[in-house]
Each structure stands twice: as C-alpha cells, then as structure tokens.
Scaffold this motif. Structure first.
Motif, short mmCIF file in Angstrom:
data_model
loop_
_atom_site.label_atom_id
_atom_site.label_comp_id
_atom_site.label_asym_id
_atom_site.label_seq_id
_atom_site.Cartn_x
_atom_site.Cartn_y
_atom_site.Cartn_z
N THR A 40 -4.32 -36.89 6.84
CA THR A 40 -5.19 -36.60 7.96
C THR A 40 -4.72 -35.33 8.67
O THR A 40 -3.67 -34.75 8.35
CB THR A 40 -5.20 -37.78 8.94
N ASP B 116 -9.50 -46.39 9.69
CA ASP B 116 -10.18 -46.70 8.43
C ASP B 116 -9.49 -45.90 7.33
O ASP B 116 -9.61 -44.67 7.27
CB ASP B 116 -11.66 -46.35 8.53
N ALA C 128 -3.94 -38.17 0.05
CA ALA C 128 -4.70 -37.69 1.21
C ALA C 128 -3.77 -37.58 2.40
O ALA C 128 -2.74 -38.26 2.48
CB ALA C 128 -5.86 -38.64 1.53
N VAL D 267 -10.68 -45.50 14.33
CA VAL D 267 -11.75 -46.43 14.69
C VAL D 267 -11.66 -46.83 16.16
O VAL D 267 -12.64 -46.76 16.90
CB VAL D 267 -11.71 -47.68 13.78
N ALA E 55 -10.16 -45.76 4.22
CA ALA E 55 -11.09 -45.20 3.24
C ALA E 55 -11.57 -43.82 3.66
O ALA E 55 -11.74 -42.93 2.82
CB ALA E 55 -12.27 -46.14 3.02
N THR E 56 -11.80 -43.64 4.95
CA THR E 56 -12.29 -42.35 5.47
C THR E 56 -11.24 -41.62 6.28
O THR E 56 -11.46 -40.46 6.65
CB THR E 56 -13.53 -42.58 6.33
N LEU E 57 -10.12 -42.30 6.59
CA LEU E 57 -9.04 -41.73 7.40
C LEU E 57 -9.56 -41.27 8.76
O LEU E 57 -9.20 -40.20 9.26
CB LEU E 57 -8.35 -40.58 6.67
N GLN E 58 -10.41 -42.11 9.34
CA GLN E 58 -10.96 -41.84 10.67
C GLN E 58 -10.42 -42.88 11.65
O GLN E 58 -10.27 -44.05 11.31
CB GLN E 58 -12.49 -41.88 10.65
N GLN F 38 -9.35 -52.55 4.10
CA GLN F 38 -8.96 -51.13 4.04
C GLN F 38 -8.76 -50.55 5.45
O GLN F 38 -9.16 -49.43 5.73
CB GLN F 38 -10.01 -50.32 3.27
N LYS F 39 -8.12 -51.34 6.31
CA LYS F 39 -7.84 -50.90 7.67
C LYS F 39 -6.33 -50.83 7.87
O LYS F 39 -5.58 -51.67 7.36
CB LYS F 39 -8.46 -51.85 8.70
#
Length: 634
Positions: free
Chosen positions: A210, A260, A208, A267, A262-265, A246-247
């Motif tokens: 971003t 994050d 993945a 935070v 897991a979501t690649l967002q 998972q941070k």
C-alpha cells in the motif's frame, strides 16, 4: 526387487542406514511409498530420540557391576550436570521392577514401553514421521523476505516490519501469504505458496504494497514521524487476519484499523482510550478480543456499530459504554487466546501479560471473569494444542509403576493444552496447562536462561524462542529436548582474514554489539506456516498436486523487524526465489572492482593490526595492575 512385496522391502530397509533409505526413495516411484512408510520412520525417529537413549542407558547401568555404584555417585555429584532427578536416581543405582526374568524379553518389554511413552501422536492425529525425522535431524536453513527499500536519507535503507500474520487460503494446500505492516505506515503482502509437483515457483515474492502512511494517516514523506508512530507501542500481537473474509486488523497506538486485503483499502477505524497491546485471532464467526493497557474489549466487525470511526473518550469508557468492557487490576495484557471451534468450550477467552495470572473470560457473559490461573510468571505469548496434556506421572520410562492402559486412556480423552512462553525471575518458563481440568506443568529449570518470547506447536513437537536468539524444540511433554538453533549462527567464512577478524571480535575493544555473544537478533514471534498438525497429513496417493514432504516451515519475525522462513534440509526455504537471490549476490560479489576489494582488504588488515596492538596494551595493563601496592606504611 520389483516383484517383492512391500513387507519384504521394508524388512530389507530396516538393515540400511538412514542416508541409504533416503537415496532409496529416489530410485523410482515404486520405491517411494515404502521409502516413506510411516511405521518405518516412526521407529527410526524413536530410535534417535532421548527416550530411547534413556532406556539404553538404564539397560547398560543394569548390566554393570554393582561395584561401580561409587563411580556413578561421583558422576551424579559433579556440578553443572544436565541431569533430571530420575536420571540421578538411575545413576545412583536405583533398581526397577522387572517384567520378566529373561533379559531378552525384559529388553523387548522396556523398549515397547519407551516407544508408547514417547509417541507424540494422538489416536485421532495423523503425523508424518518421515517429516518428523527430517525436522529433528536435518540441517536448518533460514531465508529472509526482501522488505521494500526506504528511500529516505536519514534512516536505514531497509524498512522494518512492525507486526506479522499469515493469510491462509481456505482451499486445501492453497497459497499462504504473509501480511505485515511496515514502519513507514504501509502494508505489504508476500507469497509463501508451498512448492508442489505442479508448481515450481519459489515463495517469498512481494505481491503488493500500500501507499506509505496508510495506517498512520500522515504524509508519505514524513518518514521519521511514521516510524515513531508505528513503533511507539511496541506490541507483538498487533496484527490479526481473517482468512475467510480477507480482512486484516492492525493495531496502532490506540486505533484499530480494518483493511480489505483484497483491495488494500482502509475500511474503518476504531479508537480506544488507551494504547492497544494485544489482539486475538480473527475469524468470521467470533468477535475479536482487544487488550489495551488497562481494559479488555470485544470488537465484532459484523456489527455496524462496532465499525464506527468516532472515537470514544476515556470518560465515557470509565463511566460505562453501550458495549461493556473488562477493566484490569494491573496493566499490560500481551497475549490473548481463543479456543477453536472444535473445542467444547469455544466461548472461552484467555488473557495474559505482565501480570502474574491468566484471566479467563466467557464471551457469552463478558465482561464477567470466569476464573484465573496463578502462574507467578510474566507471559509474553499464548498458544494451544488441540490435544489433552499427558501428566508426567504417566511417563512409562521414568515411572515404572505407570501402566500402558492408563496412558492410553489419557490420550483418548477430550481436552486442550494451552502453552505459554513466560519469564520467571529472569529465566525462561515454558508452561503447559491441560484444559478443561486445569493440569499445570511449568518447566523453569531447563527451558532457557533468558525469558521466553514466543511458543507454537510444530508437528509432534513444541518450538519456542528466547531472549538469546535461540529456537528450541522439545517434545510435547515440555521437557525432553529435541534440538536447538540460534538465528545468529553464521557459517564459517572462507576468507582467512574475515575469519581472523571474527575470532578476535570478542575482546574488550569490540564496538559492534552484534559481535558480542548473546547480543544478536532475537525471534519475537513464531508462526507455523502449516499451523495445525492434524490438518497436515500425508498426501493421498491419488492426488495430482502432491505437496512436498518438507513444507511445515516456520515464519519468523525478529526484534530487528526482519521476516524470515525457517526450513529443514539442504534446499533453500524460499525455493527458487532464495536460490536466485543467492546467485545474484554471488554475481555482484564477483563483479566488484579489484581496486575496491584491495582497498577494503587494506582497511581490514589495518584494523586487525590496531586491534592486536590495543589488546596487547590491555594485557600489559592488567599484568602490571597493582604492582607495588602491596606494601602499606603503618
């Protein structure tokens, strides 16, 4: 053979050479277990070790005629000999007390003492000595992860990694992932899952990425601005990953981003008044320690107040914040180390960097300084080994008066060894500190001619990198050399013209920096993919997903922003992915047009001819330099 007990098979194997024993494992499943017997490979590893070589040399010296003492003294006095003080003493004919008048019994006793002294494993540690032998003697291969391409026209086609960390799976033998920010402000995740008997997928695949500019907050098209922002600070310890939650935490200038994975967002973002230069490890149980140019902070992601996106001004910080901080007398922390939870003093925080002392803080009474250790060197990296440091006075080979019982008691004590990669007066310094009682050992003689950049435990050895691109493995005593590998070493080219060009590239007219000795790439961070030697044990026989024996590879982050995996043995460290990449490269090379290859060959020949002409001209200039200048009129 099938009816023989394993004891008899092991006795037969003791008469075979190592390559034959390795081939013996592939005969059948029946012979795999005796072919990888831990005791057998422990003996083989010791037989090829430096400790056994010293013992054999001492045995030969004792057997020589005393009239050769003058010759030994002359050899010891030669300049540039790589000998220790103990070695020189032996060459000069120093005698050791004998345990027995029988030469055979004496040799057996000395060999046993050398084996006990050399053994890298501790009583509560399970080392795989077959893997130890492979790591000490097998061929070293490096595979490089494929970084995304940069589509900008004003920069190179390959992006650069500005940091790296490993995302471990909390399950046993779970997948390992590499997390790295790139110089375009994005974050990438690669798969480093170890190959097993149930999974033949090769690691190294990009999972993945971003969007560009996520960490910088700039436009994805602002390539130059993103690159400047991501590389301005140049911190090595700028990424921390909490595998349990998972941070990921990414330091960029004076901001700390929580992402994050897991979501690649994104935070949250925390601002600091000075650029961040070092991050500690991240766990779900303890706050992260953050080192800026002039301060040390604690960041607890579990506290909502710490996750505030509002920046703190420098005046508020200097005058006193709600959350206390430690002010440094000298700037430049580069490494922060936390003790693991198995250590009795898990609240200890060690900070080191461009200043010449190691600072020890207590998390419970932060920011009060608990104590310091004066090093005198500038430390670039800190790491730890969850076992006590054995004093060199207990070396049974170099110190005949040391007893085996004293060494055994020292190995059974509770303690931690803190390792530091440092630079002292322009040379490399490998420093070991036994804790909790501070027992320092500093190798500033044989570690490296250039500064050390990174250090990490690797099985029963210690591995560190220096400013010349070398990776060096030493025993856990920090001194005994095991092997050395330079990441700039390349196999000899099969093309004669290319080989000729490489051989003549070191002249005064060479314009490529990478062609000069010592001017290649460096390894600025080493991460063991299986970090803890105590957790990487021999797989049980009833495991249905048995891990391959050679999976304790190293993740490398170079000064040029490349990410690589260093492995041992003939197989590519990235498995089938690396082999497919090599195959595709070979196909592309064979598919080049003949006209293009002829043009490149002509240009190469012309460059070689011009280089030879210029070198001949330079030789003539040197030859006639100063001719006719010896006579001076009075």
């Amino acid at each position: 053979m099938d009816r023989l007990p394993e004891e008899v098979i092991l006795h037969i194997l003791s008469f075979l050479d190592v390559p034959d024993v390795v081939n013996f494992q592939a005969v059948s499943h029946r012979y795999l277990a005796p072919g990888r017997d831990n005791t057998f490979w422990k003996t083989e590893t010791f037989t090829h070790s430096r400790a056994e070589a010293l013992r054999r040399r001492q045995q030969l010296i004792d057997a020589q005629d005393s009239r050769l003492a003058e010759l030994r003294n002359a050899v010891a006095a030669l300049p540039g000999s790589d000998l220790t003080a103990w070695d020189v003493a032996q060459l000069r004919g120093s005698t050791q007390p004998r345990a027995s008048s029988d030469p055979v019994a004496e040799a057996r006793t000395q060999r046993y003492r050398a084996l006990v002294s050399w053994e890298p494993g501790y009583p509560n540690e399970k080392l795989n000595y077959y893997e130890e032998f492979v790591h000490r003697h097998a061929a070293i291969n490096t595979g490089w992860l494929s970084l995304p391409a940069n589509h900008a026209t004003d920069k190179e086609n390959q992006l650069e990694a500005t940091g790296v960390a490993i995302l471990h799976d909390h399950q046993q033998n779970g997948p390992q992932k590499v997390v790295a920010p790139l110089d375009d402000g994005s974050i990438c995740i690669w798969d480093l899952s170890a190959r097993s008997t149930l999974s033949f997928e090769g690691p190294g695949a990009l999972l993945a990425q971003t969007r560009r500019g996520l960490l910088t907050g700039l436009s994805p098209d602002a390539t130059t601005e993103n690159h400047i922002v991501m590389t301005e600070t140049g911190a090595v310890e700028c990424v921390a990953v909490d595998s349990a939650t998972q941070k990921g935490y990414f330091a960029m200038q004076n901001r700390l981003h929580e992402v994050d994975l897991a979501t690649l967002q994104l935070v949250s973002t925390k601002h600091y008044p000075w650029p961040i230069t070092a991050l500690s490890e991240a766990t779900d149980r303890t706050p992260i320690t953050i080192g800026t140019n002039m301060t040390v902070h604690l960041h607890d992601p579990r506290d909502a107040a710490f996750a505030s996106s509002h920046s703190s001004s420098g005046g508020e910080l200097i005058g006193g914040s709600v959350y206390s901080h430690a002010t440094l007398a000298q700037p430049g922390p580069l490494a922060i180390l936390h003790h693991n939870h198995a250590h009795p003093d898990e609240s200890s925080i060690w900070v080191a960097g461009r200043f010449t002392s190691l600072l020890n803080y207590d998390r419970r009474f932060f920011p009060r300084l608990r104590g310091t250790i004066h090093s005198g060197a500038r430390i670039a990296c800190l790491s730890s080994l969850p076992y006590p440091l054995i004093s060199h006075e207990l070396d049974l080979v170099r110190n005949p008066e040391a007893s085996i019982s004293a060494l055994s008691d020292a190995r059974n004590r509770q303690g931690t060894t803190m390792m530091a990669a440092a630079e002292y007066k322009g040379k490399g310094s490998l420093e070991l500190y036994g804790l909790p009682r501070v027992q320092p050992y500093q190798n500033r003689q044989t570690a490296s001619a250039s500064k050390l950049l990174s250090v990490a435990p690797h099985g029963g050895r210690i591995v560190f990198s220096d400013g010349d691109g070398n990776l060096k493995w030493v025993e856990r005593d920090g001194f005994s050399h095991v092997r050395t590998f330079n990441i700039n070493d390349k196999p000899a080219s099969t093309n004669t013209a290319s080989a000729t060009q490489d051989a003549s590239a070191y002249g005064i007219w060479s314009s490529t920096a990478s062609e000069m000795p010592g001017q290649g790439d460096i390894v600025q961070k080493i991460l063991p993919i299986r970090p803890s030697p105590s957790t990487h044990n021999v797989a049980s026989s009833n495991s249905t997903d048995r891990l391959d024996i050679n999976q304790s590879n190293l993740l490398l982050w170079t000064g040029d922003g490349a990410l690589g995996v260093l492995g041992f043995g003939p197989r590519h460290p990235l498995g089938s992915a690396g082999e497919q990449e090599t195959w595709h490269d070979a196909v592309e090379t064979l598919a080049e047009e003949a006209e293009q290859r002829a043009k490149e060959d002509a240009e190469r020949q012309y460059n070689l001819a011009m280089r030879r002409a210029l070198e001949r001209n330079a030789d003539e200039v040197r030859f006639v330099r100063g001719l006719g200048m010896g006579y001076q009129r009075g």
